[in-house]
Design an enzyme around this catalytic site. Structure first.
Site, PDB file in Angstrom:
ATOM      1  N   HIS A  77      60.879  27.381  44.268  1.00 15.97           N
ATOM      2  CA  HIS A  77      61.648  28.560  44.710  1.00 15.97           C
ATOM      3  C   HIS A  77      63.149  28.246  44.687  1.00 15.97           C
ATOM      4  O   HIS A  77      63.947  29.023  44.159  1.00 15.97           O
ATOM      5  CB  HIS A  77      61.185  28.956  46.128  1.00 15.97           C
ATOM      6  CG  HIS A  77      61.948  30.068  46.751  1.00 15.97           C
ATOM      7  ND1 HIS A  77      61.370  31.256  47.152  1.00 15.97           N
ATOM      8  CD2 HIS A  77      63.274  30.187  47.073  1.00 15.97           C
ATOM      9  CE1 HIS A  77      62.305  32.047  47.661  1.00 15.97           C
ATOM     10  NE2 HIS A  77      63.464  31.420  47.637  1.00 15.97           N
ATOM     11  N   GLU A  78      63.520  27.086  45.235  1.00 18.60           N
ATOM     12  CA  GLU A  78      64.943  26.712  45.277  1.00 18.60           C
ATOM     13  C   GLU A  78      65.476  26.419  43.870  1.00 18.60           C
ATOM     14  O   GLU A  78      66.601  26.784  43.530  1.00 18.60           O
ATOM     15  CB  GLU A  78      65.158  25.497  46.193  1.00 18.60           C
ATOM     16  CG  GLU A  78      64.742  25.703  47.647  1.00 18.60           C
ATOM     17  CD  GLU A  78      65.274  26.969  48.267  1.00 18.60           C
ATOM     18  OE1 GLU A  78      66.404  27.398  47.932  1.00 18.60           O
ATOM     19  OE2 GLU A  78      64.556  27.574  49.079  1.00 18.60           O
ATOM     20  N   CYS A  84      62.953  34.808  51.383  1.00 15.96           N
ATOM     21  CA  CYS A  84      64.194  34.186  50.942  1.00 15.96           C
ATOM     22  C   CYS A  84      65.327  34.663  51.838  1.00 15.96           C
ATOM     23  O   CYS A  84      65.392  35.851  52.173  1.00 15.96           O
ATOM     24  CB  CYS A  84      64.470  34.597  49.488  1.00 15.96           C
ATOM     25  SG  CYS A  84      65.981  33.916  48.811  1.00 15.96           S
ATOM     26  N   HIS A  97      66.546  29.409  41.982  1.00 14.38           N
ATOM     27  CA  HIS A  97      67.867  29.947  42.344  1.00 14.38           C
ATOM     28  C   HIS A  97      68.964  29.419  41.408  1.00 14.38           C
ATOM     29  O   HIS A  97      69.954  30.090  41.156  1.00 14.38           O
ATOM     30  CB  HIS A  97      68.238  29.572  43.784  1.00 14.38           C
ATOM     31  CG  HIS A  97      67.671  30.497  44.825  1.00 14.38           C
ATOM     32  ND1 HIS A  97      67.955  31.839  44.869  1.00 14.38           N
ATOM     33  CD2 HIS A  97      66.850  30.261  45.873  1.00 14.38           C
ATOM     34  CE1 HIS A  97      67.332  32.397  45.903  1.00 14.38           C
ATOM     35  NE2 HIS A  97      66.642  31.459  46.527  1.00 14.38           N
TER      36      HIS A  97
HETATM   37 NI    NI Z   1      65.454  31.803  48.207  1.00 13.23          NI
END
Ligand code: NI
Length: 184
Positions: free
Chosen positions: A154-155, A110, A158
């Site tokens: 993953h995004e 990341c 966030h």
């Molecule tokens: Ni990330």
């Protein structure tokens, strides 16, 4: 333009906050933010430009990573067949996912996590997600699997203040996840 200094790291508690929905029509400010994010990912994947501006190459970037707590992220990567997936999603929503799990064989990284956290990250193998795609200027429903599905999850994380290493089994980080497909 987003530079290395604009990307906040996991030392910054902002990254742990939940993002809010973006309102439509898009404000000038929100448009600028998503455009800057698109440009960062494009430039970071260009050898010359990433060297020139000292950009860390990335396949995805979410707005909270530049300190903007709004539901937006950009993904740009090729899938296992070499097909390019490029999205700039606003107000994404996970509609459904497979029971089948997966994980990335190399582990995840990341732009906001400078130190390495070794370990497998459990992800859904397939997902279906809705959102407004700023690149095509339309509402979309995306069905993806494997590598692209992992990047999108993953995004998406966030936007809820979740980082990839939160999912790593602290006791057995590198034990293959039972029943999960290893994505290479
Ligand atoms: Ni990330």
């Amino acid at each position: 333009m987003i530079l290395k200094k604009d990307i906040i790291t996991d030392k910054n508690p902002l990254l742990r906050n939940r993002s809010v929905d973006v309102t439509f029509p898009l404000s000038k400010e929100d448009e600028q933010t998503i455009q800057d994010m698109i440009k960062y990912i494009d430039m970071s994947q260009d050898n010359d430009l990433s060297l020139k501006y000292d950009l860390q190459p990335g396949v995805g970037l979410a707005a909270p990573q530049i300190g903007v707590l709004k539901k937006m992220f950009v993904v740009k990567a090729e899938d296992e067949k070499g097909v390019l997936h490029h999205y700039a999603l606003i107000n994404p929503k996970l509609l459904s996912h497979s029971v089948q799990d997966s994980y990335l064989a190399s582990g995840e990284g990341c732009l906001s996590v400078p130190t390495s956290h070794e370990g497998f990250v459990k992800r859904h193998y397939k997902i279906k997600m809705s959102g407004y795609d700023y690149l095509t200027k339309q509402d979309v429903v995306i069905s993806v699997k494997g590598y692209i599905s992992i990047i999108i999850q993953h995004e998406y994380d966030h936007l809820f203040g979740i980082l990839y290493y939160d999912h790593i089994d602290k006791k057995n980080p590198l034990v293959p996840i039972e029943g999960a497909i290893e994505v290479v």
